[in-house]
Design an enzyme around this catalytic site. Sequence first.
Site, short mmCIF file in Angstrom:
data_model
loop_
_atom_site.label_atom_id
_atom_site.label_comp_id
_atom_site.label_asym_id
_atom_site.label_seq_id
_atom_site.Cartn_x
_atom_site.Cartn_y
_atom_site.Cartn_z
NE ARG A 126 2.14 -4.94 -12.02
CZ ARG A 126 1.82 -5.71 -13.06
NH1 ARG A 126 1.63 -7.02 -12.91
NH2 ARG A 126 1.66 -5.18 -14.25
N GLY A 127 -1.82 -3.82 -11.91
CA GLY A 127 -2.24 -3.93 -13.31
C GLY A 127 -3.68 -3.49 -13.44
CG ASP A 156 -1.82 1.75 -15.82
OD1 ASP A 156 -0.90 1.53 -16.64
OD2 ASP A 156 -2.02 1.04 -14.82
CD GLN A 163 6.21 -3.02 -12.59
OE1 GLN A 163 7.38 -2.72 -12.88
NE2 GLN A 163 5.36 -2.15 -12.04
C1 LIG Z 1 -2.73 -3.57 -18.79
S1 LIG Z 1 -2.71 -3.27 -17.10
C2 LIG Z 1 -1.06 -3.36 -16.80
C3 LIG Z 1 -0.49 -1.99 -16.67
O1 LIG Z 1 -0.34 -1.70 -15.28
C4 LIG Z 1 1.02 -1.54 -15.04
O2 LIG Z 1 1.28 -0.65 -14.01
P1 LIG Z 1 1.55 -1.23 -12.52
O3 LIG Z 1 2.45 -2.41 -12.67
O4 LIG Z 1 2.19 -0.05 -11.81
O5 LIG Z 1 0.19 -1.57 -11.97
C5 LIG Z 1 1.55 -1.03 -16.36
O6 LIG Z 1 1.21 0.31 -16.56
C6 LIG Z 1 0.85 -1.92 -17.31
O7 LIG Z 1 0.79 -1.51 -18.62
#
Ligand SMILES: CSC[C@H]1O[C@H](OP(=O)(O)O)[C@H](O)[C@@H]1O
Length: 380
Positions: free
Chosen positions: A64-65, A253, A212
């Site tokens: 993720r990320g 994102d 997270q």
């Molecule tokens: C800088 S990318 C990380 C970004 O992604 C996360 O979302 P997720 O954990 O659902 O993939 C979150 O928005 C972070 O800022």
Amino acid sequence: MADQHAQSGEDKRPTGIPVLRWEEPPEGPVLVLLDQTRLPAEEVELVCTDAPVLVEAIRSLAVRGAPVLGIAGAYGVALAAARGFDVDDAATALAGARPTAVNLSVGVRRAQAAYHTALAAGGGAEEAAGAALAAARQLHREDAEASARMAGHGLALLDELLPGGGHRVLTHCNTGALVSGGEGTAFAVALAAHRQGRLRRLWVDETRPLLQGARLTAYEAARNDMAYTLLTDNAAGSLFAAGEVDAVLIGADRIAADGSVANKVGSYPLAVLARYHHVPFIVVAPVTTVDADTPDGAAIEVEQRPGFEVTEVTAPQVPVAGAGGGIPVAPLGTQAYNPAFDVTPPELVTAIVTEEGVVSPVTGEALAELCARSRQVTIS
Ligand SMILES: CSC[C@H]1O[C@H](OP(=O)(O)O)[C@H](O)[C@@H]1O
């Protein structure tokens, strides 16, 4: 096939965490992921042998990320090509796995384009698969380089905005090496400040419902010996009120053409708090997160996730009870509102830090130039 095996023996990982890696064992190429849903309790690797397994890993946030989703998506196309699956079907499934992080479709398209370009040039399937893999590796390298450059630009901005050092930074969700080919985006700035002795405190929002921050950012901050403190998301306001926050650093994102920023849900309230308390609200993201084709925040698709992520908590050692396999924290049958992201308007964003530099104010010519650069990166 998804084969999970725990990380055995002494942890030989360097400071940076290899969130994913391509391997070519005799039985065929695989993409190995550090399963982020198991952190921080267990360091378990997930071996992906085809695109559908990777699609599920993306959907479940095992990987993720935004930036690393782009890298994983590109490797997913290369995996499909190398194993003789339909590349376009794989690309469609991978790009559609999660809708908000634009990096995912950018990475998938880059590998898919490399594959077709090789075929069009007369190359065979093996050469085309090699081209897709080369595109994925290049994106991986570019993101690592971008992370280091963002850290430098971001720290210089913090030093400029907050003379005197000793920065107290609040961050939300997780934006470290787990989301990156390098050491992350916003977290990489905080890490750079730490290494320079200028990070007085990293305030870590737990980031409900998937935690997270508590599970991943605290894990990364501890591994880097940073001075960090975890807080519930709803405690952030009292920290601002107490004057304990010098700056907010978050990732993104998707950044729309007007400078609107989609990021983990809870980011927008932090932007409002930051504005009210005259605290810089800084977004750190690679150019691949800027989407010149999305005109404004209203046009960003915000992923809606299952309600059980809100109504249940998961604890592997406890027998499951709820619909999602977790422990209900609300009456069974409770409906929940669970957007994965929210959108911050440009007027609440102090600066956007990319590997190319700092855009502030987030309007006008500098933003237009950033969008133009994003188009170049997306095509290449
Ligand atoms: C800088 S990318 C990380 C970004 O992604 C996360 O979302 P997720 O954990 O659902 O993939 C979150 O928005 C972070 O800022």
